[in-house]
Design a protein around this motif. Structure first.
Motif, PDB file in Angstrom:
ATOM      1  N   ASP A   1       0.827  -1.208   0.000  1.00  0.00           N
ATOM      2  CA  ASP A   1       0.000   0.000   0.000  1.00  0.00           C
ATOM      3  C   ASP A   1       0.861   1.256   0.000  1.00  0.00           C
ATOM      4  O   ASP A   1       0.476   2.266  -0.598  1.00  0.00           O
ATOM      5  CB  ASP A   1      -0.944   0.016   1.212  1.00  0.00           C
ATOM      6  N   SER A   2       2.018   1.201   0.639  1.00  0.00           N
ATOM      7  CA  SER A   2       2.921   2.345   0.671  1.00  0.00           C
ATOM      8  C   SER A   2       3.605   2.573  -0.673  1.00  0.00           C
ATOM      9  O   SER A   2       4.030   3.674  -0.979  1.00  0.00           O
ATOM     10  CB  SER A   2       3.999   2.145   1.736  1.00  0.00           C
ATOM     11  N   MET A   3       3.712   1.510  -1.470  1.00  0.00           N
ATOM     12  CA  MET A   3       4.379   1.612  -2.781  1.00  0.00           C
ATOM     13  C   MET A   3       3.488   2.225  -3.848  1.00  0.00           C
ATOM     14  O   MET A   3       3.961   3.003  -4.662  1.00  0.00           O
ATOM     15  CB  MET A   3       4.828   0.222  -3.259  1.00  0.00           C
ATOM     16  N   ALA A   4       2.243   1.809  -3.884  1.00  0.00           N
ATOM     17  CA  ALA A   4       1.379   2.242  -4.978  1.00  0.00           C
ATOM     18  C   ALA A   4      -0.078   2.139  -4.552  1.00  0.00           C
ATOM     19  O   ALA A   4      -0.422   1.379  -3.653  1.00  0.00           O
ATOM     20  CB  ALA A   4       1.619   1.380  -6.209  1.00  0.00           C
ATOM     21  N   ALA A   5      -0.887   2.889  -5.241  1.00  0.00           N
ATOM     22  CA  ALA A   5      -2.314   2.856  -4.947  1.00  0.00           C
ATOM     23  C   ALA A   5      -2.966   1.669  -5.656  1.00  0.00           C
ATOM     24  O   ALA A   5      -2.694   1.404  -6.818  1.00  0.00           O
ATOM     25  CB  ALA A   5      -2.961   4.159  -5.400  1.00  0.00           C
ATOM     26  N   ASP A   6      -3.790   0.975  -4.915  1.00  0.00           N
ATOM     27  CA  ASP A   6      -4.677  -0.027  -5.488  1.00  0.00           C
ATOM     28  C   ASP A   6      -3.984  -1.153  -6.271  1.00  0.00           C
ATOM     29  O   ASP A   6      -4.344  -1.434  -7.396  1.00  0.00           O
ATOM     30  CB  ASP A   6      -5.716   0.670  -6.369  1.00  0.00           C
ATOM     31  N   ILE A   7      -3.004  -1.786  -5.655  1.00  0.00           N
ATOM     32  CA  ILE A   7      -2.412  -2.992  -6.253  1.00  0.00           C
ATOM     33  C   ILE A   7      -3.153  -4.188  -5.698  1.00  0.00           C
ATOM     34  O   ILE A   7      -3.308  -4.313  -4.488  1.00  0.00           O
ATOM     35  CB  ILE A   7      -0.931  -3.145  -5.873  1.00  0.00           C
ATOM     36  N   GLN A   8      -3.582  -5.056  -6.579  1.00  0.00           N
ATOM     37  CA  GLN A   8      -4.246  -6.285  -6.156  1.00  0.00           C
ATOM     38  C   GLN A   8      -3.215  -7.403  -6.054  1.00  0.00           C
ATOM     39  O   GLN A   8      -2.371  -7.558  -6.933  1.00  0.00           O
ATOM     40  CB  GLN A   8      -5.342  -6.668  -7.158  1.00  0.00           C
ATOM     41  N   ASN A   9      -3.300  -8.170  -4.993  1.00  0.00           N
ATOM     42  CA  ASN A   9      -2.424  -9.314  -4.822  1.00  0.00           C
ATOM     43  C   ASN A   9      -2.715 -10.314  -5.938  1.00  0.00           C
ATOM     44  O   ASN A   9      -3.867 -10.673  -6.161  1.00  0.00           O
ATOM     45  CB  ASN A   9      -2.679  -9.953  -3.446  1.00  0.00           C
ATOM     46  N   PRO A  10      -1.672 -10.760  -6.650  1.00  0.00           N
ATOM     47  CA  PRO A  10      -1.910 -11.753  -7.702  1.00  0.00           C
ATOM     48  C   PRO A  10      -2.453 -13.054  -7.115  1.00  0.00           C
ATOM     49  O   PRO A  10      -2.295 -13.324  -5.928  1.00  0.00           O
ATOM     50  CB  PRO A  10      -0.529 -11.994  -8.301  1.00  0.00           C
ATOM     51  N   GLU A  11      -3.049 -13.845  -7.958  1.00  0.00           N
ATOM     52  CA  GLU A  11      -3.496 -15.162  -7.525  1.00  0.00           C
ATOM     53  C   GLU A  11      -2.271 -15.978  -7.139  1.00  0.00           C
ATOM     54  O   GLU A  11      -1.246 -15.951  -7.825  1.00  0.00           O
ATOM     55  CB  GLU A  11      -4.252 -15.861  -8.665  1.00  0.00           C
ATOM     56  N   LEU A  12      -2.385 -16.687  -6.025  1.00  0.00           N
ATOM     57  CA  LEU A  12      -1.266 -17.489  -5.533  1.00  0.00           C
ATOM     58  C   LEU A  12      -1.041 -18.687  -6.461  1.00  0.00           C
ATOM     59  O   LEU A  12      -1.913 -19.549  -6.586  1.00  0.00           O
ATOM     60  CB  LEU A  12      -1.570 -17.975  -4.108  1.00  0.00           C
ATOM     61  N   PRO A  13       0.139 -18.755  -7.104  1.00  0.00           N
ATOM     62  CA  PRO A  13       0.424 -19.930  -7.939  1.00  0.00           C
ATOM     63  C   PRO A  13       0.469 -21.186  -7.067  1.00  0.00           C
ATOM     64  O   PRO A  13       0.977 -21.160  -5.946  1.00  0.00           O
ATOM     65  CB  PRO A  13       1.802 -19.618  -8.535  1.00  0.00           C
ATOM     66  N   GLN A  14      -0.045 -22.284  -7.585  1.00  0.00           N
ATOM     67  CA  GLN A  14      -0.115 -23.529  -6.824  1.00  0.00           C
ATOM     68  C   GLN A  14       1.263 -23.978  -6.342  1.00  0.00           C
ATOM     69  O   GLN A  14       1.411 -24.426  -5.205  1.00  0.00           O
ATOM     70  CB  GLN A  14      -0.775 -24.636  -7.659  1.00  0.00           C
TER      71      GLN A  14
END
Length: 177
Positions: A146-159
């Motif tokens: 959140d401190s780095m950029a606005a509104d970054i979504q966590n990627p889907e966790l690779p299996q």
């Protein structure tokens, strides 16, 4: 000995590379130098981890992570790594390194790094878990992101990363004597 001069060179080379999206892939190029080799005249497996630093730090600068770390007086620590070696890297061979943030959970940021030979073959691949730390302990990765950029979504966790995380939870700590 840590390759301080090579790190400074990478920082200099990437100074005009411009910002990178936090989930983007940083590409850097490196050579296997005489002090990187083992008795078989190839890149030493331990030195591989040090050379991966040469890709992570410029990437962290480009995505704004280093600026956030300095501003908040946080540090970064590698808290675990798994490396798969598949092709030899010989002395003076040039490699392309690719570095990206793959995922984060409540404690760690997971980074993926790979080294590629000029013939297009992947020589080695690593997943690392990185902890941001403060004087109070581990900084939650979501706070860092959140401190780095606005509104970054966590990627889907690779299996495969999920499986590695679960395997690490099963590993005893401290190890048996």
């Amino acid at each position: 000995m840590y390759p301080v001069i090579r790190m400074l060179w990478q920082m200099y080379k990437h100074r005009k590379a411009g910002p990178l999206e936090p989930l983007g892939t940083n590409v850097s190029h490196h050579y296997c130098l005489p002090w990187d080799i083992d008795i078989w005249m190839e890149l030493n497996n331990g030195r591989t981890l040090t050379i991966f630093d040469l890709g992570r730090v410029p990437m962290a600068v480009r995505v704004g992570l280093i600026e956030v770390m300095r501003k908040n007086r946080w540090s970064l620590a590698v808290a675990g790594a798994s490396v798969r070696y598949r092709r030899r890297i010989r002395m003076f061979e040039k490699i392309e390194m690719r570095t990206r943030m793959a995922y984060w959970d409540e404690k760690f940021i997971y980074m993926e790094q790979s080294m590629w030979k000029k013939d297009g073959e992947c020589a080695c691949h690593a997943v690392l878990r990185i902890a941001a730390t403060s004087k109070d302990g581990i900084v939650p990765p979501q706070k860092v992101v959140d401190s780095m950029a606005a509104d970054i979504q966590n990627p889907e966790l690779p299996q495969w990363i999920s499986t590695w995380i679960e395997a690490e939870k099963q590993r005893p700590w401290p190890p048996m004597q």
